[in-house]
Design a protein around this motif. Structure first.
Motif, PDB file in Angstrom:
ATOM      1  N   VAL B 207      82.964  56.176  34.158  1.00  0.00           N
ATOM      2  CA  VAL B 207      84.142  55.392  34.542  1.00  0.00           C
ATOM      3  C   VAL B 207      84.832  56.018  35.752  1.00  0.00           C
ATOM      4  O   VAL B 207      85.214  55.323  36.692  1.00  0.00           O
ATOM      5  CB  VAL B 207      85.133  55.304  33.361  1.00  0.00           C
ATOM      6  N   ASP B 208      84.987  57.351  35.724  1.00  0.00           N
ATOM      7  CA  ASP B 208      85.635  58.038  36.845  1.00  0.00           C
ATOM      8  C   ASP B 208      84.929  57.734  38.155  1.00  0.00           C
ATOM      9  O   ASP B 208      85.573  57.443  39.166  1.00  0.00           O
ATOM     10  CB  ASP B 208      85.636  59.554  36.615  1.00  0.00           C
ATOM     11  N   VAL B 210      82.937  55.162  38.930  1.00  0.00           N
ATOM     12  CA  VAL B 210      83.067  53.750  39.310  1.00  0.00           C
ATOM     13  C   VAL B 210      84.475  53.472  39.829  1.00  0.00           C
ATOM     14  O   VAL B 210      84.661  52.791  40.835  1.00  0.00           O
ATOM     15  CB  VAL B 210      82.731  52.834  38.121  1.00  0.00           C
ATOM     16  N   ALA B 211      85.482  54.038  39.143  1.00  0.00           N
ATOM     17  CA  ALA B 211      86.868  53.791  39.541  1.00  0.00           C
ATOM     18  C   ALA B 211      87.152  54.414  40.905  1.00  0.00           C
ATOM     19  O   ALA B 211      87.810  53.821  41.747  1.00  0.00           O
ATOM     20  CB  ALA B 211      87.821  54.343  38.494  1.00  0.00           C
ATOM     21  N   ARG B 212      86.628  55.622  41.132  1.00  0.00           N
ATOM     22  CA  ARG B 212      86.909  56.310  42.390  1.00  0.00           C
ATOM     23  C   ARG B 212      86.243  55.614  43.558  1.00  0.00           C
ATOM     24  O   ARG B 212      86.808  55.532  44.645  1.00  0.00           O
ATOM     25  CB  ARG B 212      86.447  57.765  42.293  1.00  0.00           C
ATOM     26  N   MET B 213      85.032  55.100  43.332  1.00  0.00           N
ATOM     27  CA  MET B 213      84.268  54.503  44.428  1.00  0.00           C
ATOM     28  C   MET B 213      84.457  52.985  44.510  1.00  0.00           C
ATOM     29  O   MET B 213      83.839  52.340  45.348  1.00  0.00           O
ATOM     30  CB  MET B 213      82.771  54.796  44.232  1.00  0.00           C
ATOM     31  N   ASP B 214      85.238  52.398  43.603  1.00  0.00           N
ATOM     32  CA  ASP B 214      85.437  50.943  43.578  1.00  0.00           C
ATOM     33  C   ASP B 214      84.114  50.187  43.506  1.00  0.00           C
ATOM     34  O   ASP B 214      83.879  49.241  44.267  1.00  0.00           O
ATOM     35  CB  ASP B 214      86.200  50.478  44.827  1.00  0.00           C
ATOM     36  N   LEU B 215      83.230  50.604  42.601  1.00  0.00           N
ATOM     37  CA  LEU B 215      81.918  49.971  42.508  1.00  0.00           C
ATOM     38  C   LEU B 215      81.953  48.745  41.606  1.00  0.00           C
ATOM     39  O   LEU B 215      82.808  48.608  40.743  1.00  0.00           O
ATOM     40  CB  LEU B 215      80.894  50.965  41.945  1.00  0.00           C
TER      41      LEU B 215
END
Lengths: 444, 444
Positions: B207-208, B210-215
Motif C-alpha cells: 500500500v505504501d 502504491v500510495a507514494r507513487m500514485d499507481l
C-alpha cells in the motif's frame, strides 16, 4: 556532490526513474541544491518530481527560490496539488505568485480554494478529459491522443454538453474495445447511470462511494449536474489514510491535527490534547468526590483501597475495547444502527464471559491479600469485577451507538472518555458491593 | 414482489444500474429470491452483481443454491474475489465446487490460496493484460480490444517474455497517445523502471508503495521478475481500510479480528479481548500491591485516597494521547526513528505544559477538599499531577519508538497498555511526593 556531476548526467538521473523515486533520492538535498538539479530537466519532469516532494520541502523551495521560475512551475502543477501547497504559504508570497501565474490558473486556484478542508471540493482537480456527445469513437481517440498530457487521468472520459452539464462517461476501455466500430457515436456507448458527488459533500462519504463501486475516479457536480471536477483514485487513497489517522486521534482523545505531527507546533498540539485532558479531569474529579462520599467504608476496611485501580482499570479497559470495536464497525459500515439490539446482546455476553474470567483471577488474589478478613469478605472483589466489566462493555457499546443516532461522530467516544465514565460507575458499584457483603460501616 | 414483475423487467433492472447499486437493492432479498432474479440476467452481469454482495450473502447463496449453476458462476468470477469467497466455505462444499470448475480455474485458486492473509499474494489477481515486446502499438490496441473482457484492468498492460518474466509496462494512455505512430514497437515505448512487490510482502508495505507513487496497479513478481499477478487500485483501497481497522483495534487493546464484528463469534471475540484484559489485569495487580506497600501513608492521610483515580487517570490519559500520536505518525511515515530526540523533547514540553495546567486545577480542588490539613499539604496533588503527566507523555512516546526499533508493531502499545504502565508509575510518584511533603507516617 553537485559539482562533480555534469549536467547531462543530472538530466538523465531525473528522467530515468519514476518521478516519485527521484523525489525520494533528492529529499536529503537543500532547497538550493534541489532547485539546481531540477534546472537540468525539462519543465514537465520538473513539475512531476516537485509534486512528489514533502510539503515541507515544497514550501521551502517556493519561499526561497527565484519567484519568476517558481511561478512557471506553479502554473504547470496539477490544480489539486497546486491548491494544497499554495494554501499553506505566507499570504504575501501567495499573492505575489498568484499575480505571476496566468489568469486561468489563478481563477482555478481561487475556485478550488473556496471549499473547506474535508469536503469533496477540496480534493478534486479541475483538469479532466471532456468530450462532446456527437464525437465518434475514432474522433474521441484522436482527441485524447492530442490532449492527454493535460489531464490527470484519461481512463475515464466525461461527456458534457456545451454548458458543462455531465451527460455520461466513456472509459478508455470502452474506446479500445470500440475500435472495431470506430464510427459509433459516444452517446451510443456512454454510461449514463453515474455515481457522482457534490462539492460540499464530506470526503469520507465520497470515499465510501468510490470504495463500494470500485471506481477509478468520481465526478464532482453542482446543481443540474454541472461538472466542476473529478477526484481520482490516488487522492482517494490519501483521503482514506488521512481519515483513518483522524479517527485514530479522536479515539485516543486528541482533536484531529490537520497537519503531520512534526509540523504541528507544541502549543497547538497541547491545546488539541489539553481540551480533552480537562474534560477527562472533571470526570476524574467526580470519581474523587464519589470516593470521598464512601470515606467511612474505606477507613473501616483499608484493604479495599489497593483494589481501587484494579476495579476501575478493568471496567475502563473492557469499555474501551467495546468502544473501539463498535466505532470501527460503524465507520466501516459493518454494522448499522438497526443492529443495535444484536450488538448490545453480544456485548452483554462478552461482558459476562470476560467478567467471569477476571472475577476468578481476582478472587484468587483477594483471598490471599493482606488484611482481607474472610473468604466471604474476599467475594467483594470478584463480584465487583464481574459487574464492572459488564457495565464497561455495555457503556462502551451503547455510547457510540447513541452518538451515531444523534448524528455526531461516534469516534468522539474515545477510549479515555469511555474509561472516564466507567471509573465513576466502577467506584459506585465497588462501594455498594462492599456494603452489601461487609455491612454498613459505623458512622464516626 | 417477484411474482408481480415479469422477466424482461427483471432483466432490465439488473443491467440498468451499476452492478454495485443493483447488488445493494437486492441485499434485502433471501438467497432464493436473489438467485431467481439473477437467473434473468446474462452470465457476465450475474457475476458482476454477485461480486458486490456482502460476504454473508455470497456464502449463503453458494451453500444453498444448485451446485451446477453455482460452479459456472464461480468459474467466471475474478480470481482474487473467487479466492476470498471460497476460502470461507465449508471444506466439503469447497471440494465439490473445485471439482466442478475447469482445471485452469482450480489451479488458479490453489495457487492464490497458498498465500497467507495479509500478504501481497493473498490480494493479487492472476488476470492481467499480457503483451509481447515485439507487438506494435497498432497490434497491441487490436489485441486489447479483443481480449479486454477477461482482465480486471486494461489500463496497465504488462510486457512479458515467453517465460512470463516482466520486461516492462505500457499504459493504455501511452497506447492512445501512440496512435500517431501506430507502427512503433512496445519495446520502444514501455517503462522499464517498474515498482513491483513480492508475493510474500506485507500488504501494508505494498500500500505504501502504491500510495507514494500514485499507481493504478502494482505487479507481483517472483525471483527473476517472473510475473504472478497484479494488485489493482480498488483492492489497495480495501487493504488501506482493513489495515486502518486492524491498527485501531490493536490500539484499543483488541487483537485484530480478521473478520467483521458481527461475523466474529462471541467466543472468538472474547478470546481476542481476554488475552489483553488479562495482561492489563496483571499490571493493575502490581498497582494494587504498590498501594498495599504504602498502606501506612493511606491510613494516616485518608484524604489521599480519593485522589488516586485522578492521579492515575491523568497520567494514563496523557500517555495514551502521546502513544496515539506517535503510533499514527510512525505508521503514516510522518516520523521515523531518526526523529526520536525531537519527538521526546516535544513530548517533554507538552508534558510540562499540560501537567502545569492540570496541576493548577488540581491545587484549586485540593485546597478545598475535606480533610486536607493545610495549603502546604494540598501541594501534594499538583506536584504529583505535574510529574505524572510528564511521565505519561514520555512513556507514551518512548514505548512505541522502542517497539519500532525492535521491529515489532508499535500499534501494540495500545492506550490501555500505556495507561496500565503509567498507573503503577503514578502510584509510586504519588506516594513518594506525599512522604516528601507530609513526612514519613508512623509505623504501626
Amino acid at each position: 556532490m553537485l559539482a562533480d556531476i555534469n549536467s547531462s548526467e543530472l538530466g538523465e538521473f531525473c528522467v530515468a526513474l519514476h518521478p516519485a523515486r527521484t523525489a525520494e533520492f533528492m529529499e536529503g538535498l537543500t532547497a538550493d541544491e534541489t532547485w539546481q538539479v531540477l534546472a537540468f530537466t525539462d519543465q514537465q519532469t520538473r513539475v512531476q518530481i516537485f509534486s512528489y516532494f514533502s510539503a515541507e520541502k515544497q514550501e521551502e523551495i517556493l519561499s526561497t527560490q527565484d519567484r519568476e521560475t517558481i511561478s512557471v512551475l506553479v502554473a504547470e502543477m496539477a490544480p489539486d496539488d497546486r491548491a494544497d501547497i499554495l494554501q499553506d504559504l505566507e499570504p504575501q508570497l501567495l499573492e505575489d505568485l498568484l499575480n505571476r501565474i496566468p489568469a486561468e490558473e489563478r481563477r482555478d486556484y481561487l475556485r478550488l480554494s473556496q471549499y473547506p478542508d474535508g469536503t469533496a471540493g477540496a480534493v478534486m482537480t479541475s483538469e479532466f478529459a471532456k468530450l462532446g456527445a456527437d464525437l465518434t469513437i475514432q474522433q474521441a481517440i484522436h482527441e485524447i491522443g492530442r490532449q492527454s498530457e493535460e489531464y490527470e487521468t484519461i481512463y475515464y472520459l466525461y461527456v458534457l454538453d456545451d454548458e458543462d452539464h455531465l451527460l455520461g462517461l466513456v472509459s478508455a476501455r470502452q474506446l479500445l474495445e470500440g475500435m472495431r466500430n470506430p464510427s459509433t457515436k459516444l452517446s451510443d456507448v456512454m454510461e449514463t447511470d453515474l455515481v457522482t458527488c457534490a462539492p460540499m459533500e464530506d470526503q469520507e462519504d465520497v470515499v465510501d462511494k468510490v470504495a463500494r463501486m470500485d471506481l477509478l475516479a468520481i465526478p464532482v457536480v453542482e446543481d443540474e449536474r454541472k461538472m466542476l471536477g473529478i477526484i481520482t483514485h490516488d487522492d482517494i487513497i490519501d483521503v482514506v489514510q488521512e481519515e483513518a489517522t483522524e479517527d485514530a486521534h479522536q479515539m485516543g482523545a486528541v482533536n484531529p491535527l490537520g497537519e503531520t505531527y512534526l509540523r504541528t507546533s507544541v502549543l497547538t498540539l497541547s491545546w488539541k490534547r489539553g481540551i480533552w485532558l480537562m474534560i477527562l479531569f472533571f470526570f476524574a474529579l467526580l470519581t474523587a468526590f464519589a470516593l470521598e462520599a464512601y470515606d467511612n467504608n474505606l477507613t473501616r476496611w483499608v484493604w479495599l483501597v489497593p483494589f481501587i485501580p484494579l476495579v476501575i482499570s478493568s471496567g475502563g479497559n473492557s469499555g474501551s475495547q467495546s468502544a473501539t470495536l463498535i466505532i470501527t464497525a460503524l465507520s466501516r459500515g459493518h454494522i448499522t444502527l438497526n443492529d443495535w439490539l444484536q450488538v448490545i446482546l453480544r456485548e452483554l455476553w462478552m461482558g459476562l464471559l470476560l467478567g467471569t474470567g477476571l472475577a476468578i483471577m481476582g478472587y484468587c488474589v483477594a483471598v490471599f491479600f493482606p488484611g482481607v478478613e474472610s473468604l466471604h469478605a474476599a467475594l467483594v472483589v470478584p463480584v465487583t469485577l464481574l459487574l464492572v466489566v459488564i457495565a464497561g462493555t455495555l457503556t462502551g457499546s451503547i455510547l457510540p451507538l447513541v452518538f451515531e443516532r444523534l448524528g455526531l461522530d461516534p469516534a468522539m467516544m474515545s477510549s479515555p472518555f469511555v474509561a472516564g465514565i466507567i471509573d465513576i460507575v466502577g467506584i459506585v458499584i465497588y462501594m455498594n458491593v462492599a456494603i452489601w457483603f461487609l455491612g454498613m460501616p459505623p458512622v464516626n
